[in-house]
Scaffold this active site. Structure first.
Site, PDB file in Angstrom:
ATOM      1  NE  ARG A  95     -18.843  31.453   5.265  1.00  0.00           N
ATOM      2  CZ  ARG A  95     -20.005  30.798   5.173  1.00  0.00           C
ATOM      3  NH1 ARG A  95     -21.144  31.426   5.375  1.00  0.00           N
ATOM      4  NH2 ARG A  95     -20.025  29.517   4.878  1.00  0.00           N
TER       5      ARG A  95
ATOM      6  CG  HIS B 192     -16.486  31.482   0.125  1.00  0.00           C
ATOM      7  ND1 HIS B 192     -15.309  30.813  -0.046  1.00  0.00           N
ATOM      8  CD2 HIS B 192     -16.887  31.257   1.405  1.00  0.00           C
ATOM      9  CE1 HIS B 192     -14.983  30.225   1.092  1.00  0.00           C
ATOM     10  NE2 HIS B 192     -15.917  30.465   1.986  1.00  0.00           N
TER      11      HIS B 192
ATOM     12  CD  GLU C 288     -13.170  25.093   7.327  1.00  0.00           C
ATOM     13  OE1 GLU C 288     -14.066  25.471   6.575  1.00  0.00           O
ATOM     14  OE2 GLU C 288     -12.242  25.817   7.714  1.00  0.00           O
TER      15      GLU C 288
ATOM     16  NE  ARG D  53     -16.294  26.031  -0.589  1.00  0.00           N
ATOM     17  CZ  ARG D  53     -16.307  26.744   0.533  1.00  0.00           C
ATOM     18  NH1 ARG D  53     -15.325  26.635   1.392  1.00  0.00           N
ATOM     19  NH2 ARG D  53     -17.301  27.551   0.801  1.00  0.00           N
TER      20      ARG D  53
ATOM     21  CG  ASN E  71     -19.703  24.815   2.679  1.00  0.00           C
ATOM     22  OD1 ASN E  71     -20.627  24.023   2.629  1.00  0.00           O
ATOM     23  ND2 ASN E  71     -19.835  26.037   3.142  1.00  0.00           N
ATOM     24  CG  ASP E  72     -13.331  24.876   2.854  1.00  0.00           C
ATOM     25  OD1 ASP E  72     -13.091  24.943   1.638  1.00  0.00           O
ATOM     26  OD2 ASP E  72     -13.487  25.876   3.571  1.00  0.00           O
TER      27      ASP E  72
ATOM     28  NE  ARG F 219     -14.640  31.558   8.726  1.00  0.00           N
ATOM     29  CZ  ARG F 219     -15.117  31.033   7.602  1.00  0.00           C
ATOM     30  NH1 ARG F 219     -15.368  29.752   7.511  1.00  0.00           N
ATOM     31  NH2 ARG F 219     -15.370  31.812   6.574  1.00  0.00           N
TER      32      ARG F 219
ATOM     33  CB  CYS G 289     -21.027  26.143  10.631  1.00  0.00           C
ATOM     34  SG  CYS G 289     -19.267  25.998  10.304  1.00  0.00           S
TER      35      CYS G 289
HETATM   36  C1  PEP Z   1     -17.230  25.425   5.317  1.00  0.00           C
HETATM   37  O1  PEP Z   1     -16.153  25.266   4.716  1.00  0.00           O
HETATM   38  O2  PEP Z   1     -18.125  24.556   5.367  1.00  0.00           O
HETATM   39  C2  PEP Z   1     -17.508  26.697   6.004  1.00  0.00           C
HETATM   40  C3  PEP Z   1     -18.559  26.857   6.757  1.00  0.00           C
HETATM   41  O3  PEP Z   1     -16.645  27.734   5.773  1.00  0.00           O
HETATM   42  P1  PEP Z   1     -16.649  28.565   4.409  1.00  0.00           P
HETATM   43  O4  PEP Z   1     -17.824  28.140   3.594  1.00  0.00           O
HETATM   44  O5  PEP Z   1     -16.689  30.006   4.752  1.00  0.00           O
HETATM   45  O6  PEP Z   1     -15.352  28.161   3.793  1.00  0.00           O
HETATM   46 MG    MG Z   2     -14.579  26.703   5.073  1.00  0.00          MG
END
Ligand code: PEP
Ligand code: MG
Length: 572
Positions: free
Chosen positions: A299, A192, A433, A467, A456-457, A335, A504
């Site tokens: 977010r 993040h 995710e 991450r 991402n997750d 979200r 996203c």
């Molecule tokens: C993701 O996990 O891809 C996502 C968009 O949420 P975040 O990056 O806020 O965990």
């Molecule tokens: Mg995420």
């Protein structure tokens, strides 16, 4: 001596400026040099701030309401005593003189010294007085900042922040500033912290390992965020080479702006939606400038960070309403709270052995139903003022969806009973995710109005890589066959169920992934506003019927190296 350091570039571009070393505690306190001839002005600025805080405290003392608790007068008097003591009202000026630094920095140093003296005391009562010292210093700092931070001596644009580690909450504070670049020792590419770095649209590099230790305050740095390279104390030739590259980068960026208002469609005429990701209501200005046609991911948890209290329903409602109205009828996907893992609210004491796999996102919200219910009411109330959609993060099983839908229904009933208007048909979606969700997309889609893939997750949980942990960052691979399979399958299953799906995560904003995602059938992308134009450029140059057979071949491949070469061919 000039030397080069390599890390992971998380936000492109080139910055040239002077190192400013930061730690969590000093983020908000500027540190800059004050020339000898300006020292008198700096003392005066400090005296003025002390005077105004003294007056403020005296006024408060003189206006204590009879209903106030008896200790209030005692506390205010103690704060006055602390303020008037020479350790706070005089010593910082000596530090300014000795170090030639600004008054805020001198005061911060003196505060740290006093706090550690208090911490060393045996008497519990005296030990706790360190909190009062900090409170008084904070008042003086605020007064100093209100009296001009001496901006002429310190240019944020010329400063490159060098930190060991920064939390997402720290980075969000940077939005109030305009630093030139930011580099850290630790962090993964989709942590993040890195995502927020990108959202600042300044060059950033993470995972440099020893930057904070090797770089000295005020050293000249070149930060190449695209290559992930930092050059410390460059010589003249290197400097002029990078100035040239910096100009070229800026020219390219300007050129891209020409396609801002062009319709987003592929060569074969397929329309594609490009939405933006935001963290705070203030970000919508940038969204409008980017040409995005909506917000695909707000977010919301960032409204809850960097504060002692929690925003109540009314405060949240006002924030969501601002975004809904600001987007003038365009889609705004809010979200619900994704707290836990690397983002926690003040006073959160729960400890978890493995926070990324623990009580995070929807799990956290279902464990804290009052918090969740308050947010749901606030979002529903805002739905009256725009095109608001609700998105729930990290779902992994049907029962979570059913509980969440039950809470939304209860929030709707209470609003109806109170006669508060909202959009009865507010769409509710879920984020894909975790692998279990990707494999259950068809089932989940029966209960939801839409889906959004958080790559991402999804990558992190598929490959079992934290991450935020740079020691395993090299294993984080968006082209891993398992990741591509899950993304493609989720897209296909959502469409089979007749429900819209978007991506996203950071993959959506990576122009090298645009064609493969289009080939998988994706028609909705949501990304940081600064990536909209480069992705759009790629879409305008793509012919989907030609991309599809290559995508199908890619999805059958098992060798990572071969996947990479075929992607290059696809993007050529
Ligand atoms: C993701 O996990 O891809 C996502 C968009 O949420 P975040 O990056 O806020 O965990
Ligand atoms: Mg995420």
């Amino acid at each position: 001596m000039s030397f080069t350091m390599h890390g992971i570039g998380v936000s492109g571009g080139i910055a040239i400026g002077y190192a400013h070393l930061v730690s969590h505690a000093t983020l908000e306190v500027a540190h800059y040099s004050v020339p000898r001839q300006k020292l008198e002005e700096e003392y005066a600025r400090f005296d003025e701030a002390i005077l105004s805080v003294r007056q403020e405290l005296e006024t408060l003392c003189g206006n204590i309401p009879p209903s106030a608790p008896g200790e209030l007068a005692a506390i205010l008097n103690m704060h006055l005593m602390i303020l008037n003591d020479s350790t706070l009202s005089v010593t910082p000026k000596r530090i300014v003189e000795e170090q030639g630094c600004n008054a805020e920095w001198a005061l911060k140093q003196q505060m740290d010294a006093l706090v550690s003296q208090f911490e060393g005391m045996d008497d519990t009562y005296l030990r706790e007085r360190k909190t009062d010292v900090v409170q008084v210093v904070e008042r003086v700092l605020k007064a100093l900042m209100g009296h001009g931070v001496g901006a002429s001596a310190f240019s944020e644009e010329n400063s490159i922040l060098v930190a060991h580690d920064l939390s997402p909450a720290d980075v969000i504070l940077f939005k109030r500033h305009h630093f030139g670049a930011f580099i850290t020792d630790v962090g993964g590419v989709t942590s993040h912290t890195a995502i927020l770095a990108r959202s600042l649209s300044i060059p950033s590099i993470v995972a440099l390992h020893h930057a904070r230790r090797l770089i000295r305050e005020n050293e000249l740095l070149i930060v190449d965020g695209t290559q992930g390279v930092v050059i410390v104390s460059p010589d003249k030739q290197v400097l002029s080479e990078y100035r040239l590259r910096q100009e070229t980068w800026e020219i390219e960026k300007q050129k891209l702006k020409r396609i801002r208002t062009t319709r987003t469609a592929t060569i074969d005429g397929t329309s594609v939606d490009l939405h933006a990701n935001i963290e705070l209501p203030g970000d919508i200005e940038q969204v409008r400038e980017s040409g995005a046609t909506g917000i695909g991911l707000f977010r919301s948890e960032f409204l809850f960070l960097n504060r002692e209290d929690l925003p109540d329903e009314e405060e949240q409602f006002q924030a969501y309403r601002l975004v809904a109205e600001g987007m003038r009828g365009r889609k705004v996907v809010i979200r619900t709270l994704d707290l836990g893992a690397d983002k926690s609210i003040a006073g959160e004491t729960r400890t978890s052995v493995n926070p990324a796999l623990g009580l995070r996102a929807i799990r956290y919200c279902l464990a804290e139903p009052v918090l969740f219910y308050t947010q749901l009411r606030a979002i529903l109330r805002a739905s009256k003022f725009g095109n608001v959609w609700i998105l729930v993060p990290m779902i992994s099983n049907l029962s979570e969806i059913m509980q969440m839908l039950g809470l939304i229904e209860r929030a709707k009933i209470s609003l109806r009973e109170e006669g508060i208007p909202f959009n009865e048909k507010t769409p509710v979606g879920g984020m894909i995710e975790v692998p279990a969700a990707a494999l259950s997309t068809y089932t989940f889609a029966q209960k939801l109005d839409f889906l959004s893939i958080g790559t991402n997750d999804l990558i992190s949980y598929t490959l079992a890589i934290d991450r935020a942990d740079d020691s395993v960052a090299h294993l984080y691979d968006q082209l891993h066959p398992a990741v591509l399979y899950l993304v493609a399958r989720a897209i296909k299953d959502a469409h089979r169920a007749g429900k819209p799906i978007s991506v996203c995560g950071e993959m959506a904003g990576d122009a090298s992934m645009t064609r493969i995602l289009l080939g998988m059938g994706l028609r909705e992308f949501s990304m940081h506003p600064s990536h909209i134009l480069s992705v759009k450029q790629q879409i305008l140059k793509t012919d989907i019927p030609s991309a599809m057979p290559i995508t199908s071949r890619l999805l059958r491949m098992e060798d990572g190296q071969k996947i990479r070469s075929l992607i290059q061919k696809l993007n050529a």
